[in-house]
Design a protein around this motif. Structure first.
Motif, PDB file in Angstrom:
ATOM      1  N   LEU A 193       0.346  -1.226  -0.604  1.00 54.63           N
ATOM      2  CA  LEU A 193      -0.058   0.039   0.067  1.00 54.63           C
ATOM      3  C   LEU A 193       1.441   1.104   0.088  1.00 54.63           C
ATOM      4  O   LEU A 193       0.781   2.542  -0.903  1.00 54.63           O
ATOM      5  CB  LEU A 193      -0.639   0.277   1.141  1.00 54.63           C
ATOM      6  CG  LEU A 193      -2.248  -1.139   0.695  1.00 54.63           C
ATOM      7  CD1 LEU A 193      -2.454  -0.990   2.811  1.00 54.63           C
ATOM      8  CD2 LEU A 193      -2.851  -0.903  -0.492  1.00 54.63           C
TER       9      LEU A 193
ATOM     10  N   SER B 127      -1.620   5.351  -1.469  1.00 49.89           N
ATOM     11  CA  SER B 127      -2.916   4.250  -1.406  1.00 49.89           C
ATOM     12  C   SER B 127      -3.248   5.227  -0.044  1.00 49.89           C
ATOM     13  O   SER B 127      -2.206   6.362   0.658  1.00 49.89           O
ATOM     14  CB  SER B 127      -2.716   2.940  -0.232  1.00 49.89           C
ATOM     15  OG  SER B 127      -3.679   2.624   0.126  1.00 49.89           O
ATOM     16  N   THR B 128      -4.322   5.450  -0.327  1.00 50.54           N
ATOM     17  CA  THR B 128      -5.793   6.349   0.400  1.00 50.54           C
ATOM     18  C   THR B 128      -5.554   6.376   1.386  1.00 50.54           C
ATOM     19  O   THR B 128      -5.517   4.421   1.220  1.00 50.54           O
ATOM     20  CB  THR B 128      -6.671   7.031  -0.721  1.00 50.54           C
ATOM     21  OG1 THR B 128      -5.955   8.057  -1.853  1.00 50.54           O
ATOM     22  CG2 THR B 128      -7.186   8.183  -0.130  1.00 50.54           C
ATOM     23  N   VAL B 129      -5.226   6.704   2.827  1.00 49.51           N
ATOM     24  CA  VAL B 129      -5.950   6.566   4.114  1.00 49.51           C
ATOM     25  C   VAL B 129      -7.059   7.033   3.774  1.00 49.51           C
ATOM     26  O   VAL B 129      -7.309   8.187   4.188  1.00 49.51           O
ATOM     27  CB  VAL B 129      -4.901   6.981   4.867  1.00 49.51           C
ATOM     28  CG1 VAL B 129      -5.513   6.021   6.178  1.00 49.51           C
ATOM     29  CG2 VAL B 129      -3.593   6.447   4.792  1.00 49.51           C
ATOM     30  N   TYR B 130      -8.394   6.017   4.802  1.00 50.95           N
ATOM     31  CA  TYR B 130      -9.951   6.241   5.020  1.00 50.95           C
ATOM     32  C   TYR B 130     -10.259   6.202   6.710  1.00 50.95           C
ATOM     33  O   TYR B 130      -9.915   5.299   7.327  1.00 50.95           O
ATOM     34  CB  TYR B 130     -10.862   5.881   4.223  1.00 50.95           C
ATOM     35  CG  TYR B 130     -10.529   6.245   3.079  1.00 50.95           C
ATOM     36  CD1 TYR B 130     -10.837   7.217   2.456  1.00 50.95           C
ATOM     37  CD2 TYR B 130      -9.859   4.708   1.940  1.00 50.95           C
ATOM     38  CE1 TYR B 130     -11.415   7.010   0.869  1.00 50.95           C
ATOM     39  CE2 TYR B 130      -9.918   5.305   0.458  1.00 50.95           C
ATOM     40  CZ  TYR B 130     -10.383   6.124  -0.233  1.00 50.95           C
ATOM     41  OH  TYR B 130     -10.426   6.739  -1.465  1.00 50.95           O
TER      42      TYR B 130
ATOM     43  N   ARG C 123     -15.013   6.250   6.059  1.00 51.99           N
ATOM     44  CA  ARG C 123     -14.971   6.160   4.790  1.00 51.99           C
ATOM     45  C   ARG C 123     -14.698   7.475   4.573  1.00 51.99           C
ATOM     46  O   ARG C 123     -14.666   7.722   3.039  1.00 51.99           O
ATOM     47  CB  ARG C 123     -15.878   5.219   4.192  1.00 51.99           C
ATOM     48  CG  ARG C 123     -15.723   3.787   4.206  1.00 51.99           C
ATOM     49  CD  ARG C 123     -14.860   2.984   3.634  1.00 51.99           C
ATOM     50  NE  ARG C 123     -14.789   3.170   2.241  1.00 51.99           N
ATOM     51  CZ  ARG C 123     -13.470   2.241   1.723  1.00 51.99           C
ATOM     52  NH1 ARG C 123     -12.367   2.207   2.428  1.00 51.99           N
ATOM     53  NH2 ARG C 123     -13.094   2.814   0.567  1.00 51.99           N
TER      54      ARG C 123
ATOM     55  N   LYS D 204     -11.640  10.633   3.211  1.00 51.80           N
ATOM     56  CA  LYS D 204     -10.220  10.652   2.964  1.00 51.80           C
ATOM     57  C   LYS D 204      -9.685  11.600   4.656  1.00 51.80           C
ATOM     58  O   LYS D 204     -10.098  12.492   4.891  1.00 51.80           O
ATOM     59  CB  LYS D 204     -10.322  11.297   1.977  1.00 51.80           C
ATOM     60  CG  LYS D 204      -9.347  11.435   1.815  1.00 51.80           C
ATOM     61  CD  LYS D 204      -8.433  11.522   0.307  1.00 51.80           C
ATOM     62  CE  LYS D 204      -7.146  11.817  -0.760  1.00 51.80           C
ATOM     63  NZ  LYS D 204      -6.660  12.252  -1.922  1.00 51.80           N
TER      64      LYS D 204
ATOM     65  N   THR E 260      -2.266  10.262   3.083  1.00 52.50           N
ATOM     66  CA  THR E 260      -2.098   9.258   1.752  1.00 52.50           C
ATOM     67  C   THR E 260      -0.692   8.660   2.942  1.00 52.50           C
ATOM     68  O   THR E 260      -0.492   9.472   3.974  1.00 52.50           O
ATOM     69  CB  THR E 260      -0.656   9.835   0.717  1.00 52.50           C
ATOM     70  OG1 THR E 260      -1.418  10.873  -0.312  1.00 52.50           O
ATOM     71  CG2 THR E 260      -0.496   9.070  -0.300  1.00 52.50           C
TER      72      THR E 260
ATOM     73  N   ILE F 102      -7.679  -3.125   6.351  1.00 50.65           N
ATOM     74  CA  ILE F 102      -7.433  -2.937   4.266  1.00 50.65           C
ATOM     75  C   ILE F 102      -8.384  -3.094   3.827  1.00 50.65           C
ATOM     76  O   ILE F 102      -9.156  -4.279   3.595  1.00 50.65           O
ATOM     77  CB  ILE F 102      -6.508  -4.120   4.019  1.00 50.65           C
ATOM     78  CG1 ILE F 102      -4.421  -3.627   4.107  1.00 50.65           C
ATOM     79  CG2 ILE F 102      -6.320  -3.449   2.752  1.00 50.65           C
ATOM     80  CD1 ILE F 102      -3.493  -4.486   4.228  1.00 50.65           C
TER      81      ILE F 102
ATOM     82  N   ASP G  97     -10.378  -2.548  -0.116  1.00 49.74           N
ATOM     83  CA  ASP G  97     -10.779  -2.517  -1.511  1.00 49.74           C
ATOM     84  C   ASP G  97      -9.282  -1.892  -2.097  1.00 49.74           C
ATOM     85  O   ASP G  97      -9.026  -0.539  -2.318  1.00 49.74           O
ATOM     86  CB  ASP G  97     -12.075  -1.167  -1.782  1.00 49.74           C
ATOM     87  CG  ASP G  97     -12.979  -1.824  -1.616  1.00 49.74           C
ATOM     88  OD1 ASP G  97     -13.349  -3.238  -1.698  1.00 49.74           O
ATOM     89  OD2 ASP G  97     -13.779  -0.926  -0.917  1.00 49.74           O
TER      90      ASP G  97
ATOM     91  N   HIS H 235      -7.507  -0.124   0.246  1.00 49.24           N
ATOM     92  CA  HIS H 235      -6.619   1.166   0.622  1.00 49.24           C
ATOM     93  C   HIS H 235      -6.225   0.588   2.295  1.00 49.24           C
ATOM     94  O   HIS H 235      -7.000  -0.471   2.479  1.00 49.24           O
ATOM     95  CB  HIS H 235      -7.941   2.172   0.706  1.00 49.24           C
ATOM     96  CG  HIS H 235      -7.508   2.208  -0.819  1.00 49.24           C
ATOM     97  ND1 HIS H 235      -6.929   3.466  -1.284  1.00 49.24           N
ATOM     98  CD2 HIS H 235      -8.672   2.098  -2.137  1.00 49.24           C
ATOM     99  CE1 HIS H 235      -7.380   3.547  -2.929  1.00 49.24           C
ATOM    100  NE2 HIS H 235      -8.487   3.308  -3.062  1.00 49.24           N
TER     101      HIS H 235
ATOM    102  N   GLN I 213      -7.379   2.044   5.894  1.00 52.08           N
ATOM    103  CA  GLN I 213      -9.024   2.059   7.168  1.00 52.08           C
ATOM    104  C   GLN I 213      -8.448   2.244   7.786  1.00 52.08           C
ATOM    105  O   GLN I 213      -8.197   0.756   9.063  1.00 52.08           O
ATOM    106  CB  GLN I 213     -10.302   1.842   7.025  1.00 52.08           C
ATOM    107  CG  GLN I 213     -11.620   2.432   7.248  1.00 52.08           C
ATOM    108  CD  GLN I 213     -13.151   2.082   6.936  1.00 52.08           C
ATOM    109  OE1 GLN I 213     -12.849   1.191   5.963  1.00 52.08           O
ATOM    110  NE2 GLN I 213     -14.119   2.698   7.986  1.00 52.08           N
TER     111      GLN I 213
END
Length: 111
Positions: A10, A15-18, A22, A24, A27, A64, A66, A68, A70
């Motif tokens: 990631l 990868s984006t972190v949420y 969910r 945003k 990163t 993890i 999708d 990304h 979380q």
């Protein structure tokens, strides 16, 4: 805990972190491992308009989803975490400070 290999993939993918809803957060940056267990216990998140601010977040309860990461904490909680230099090794004192902060902010404790 999350496996280092997954987190490293990631990280390489920027990868984006949420957050928990969910939303945003930022990163994924560096990953910090517990020396005793080998588990990933904290990660740095690039926040802000150009990712110029970097804060550490607990990976306790992170998943993890999708492709990304979380995490259990929203952006405002992460943004106000103790200021620890993410370029440095995470020492015992800094780790304890972060653990206390995130324990106090844990959404599951009602704090």
């Amino acid at each position: 805990m999350l496996g280092h290999g997954y987190l490293n993939a990631l990280k390489k993918a920027k990868s984006t972190v949420y957050g928990p809803a969910r939303e945003k957060v930022g990163t994924l940056g560096n990953i910090f491992m517990d020396v005793g267990t080998g588990d990933a216990d904290f990660a740095s998140i690039h926040l802000g308009l150009f990712g110029s601010v970097e804060s550490l977040v607990s990976l306790e309860g992170a998943v993890i989803t999708d492709g990304h990461l979380q995490v259990r904490f929203p952006k405002d909680v992460i943004k106000h975490a103790p200021n620890i230099d993410p370029a440095e090794e995470l020492g015992d004192e800094a780790k304890e400070m972060l653990e206390r902060y995130y324990a106090a902010m844990d959404p599951n404790t009602g704090s």
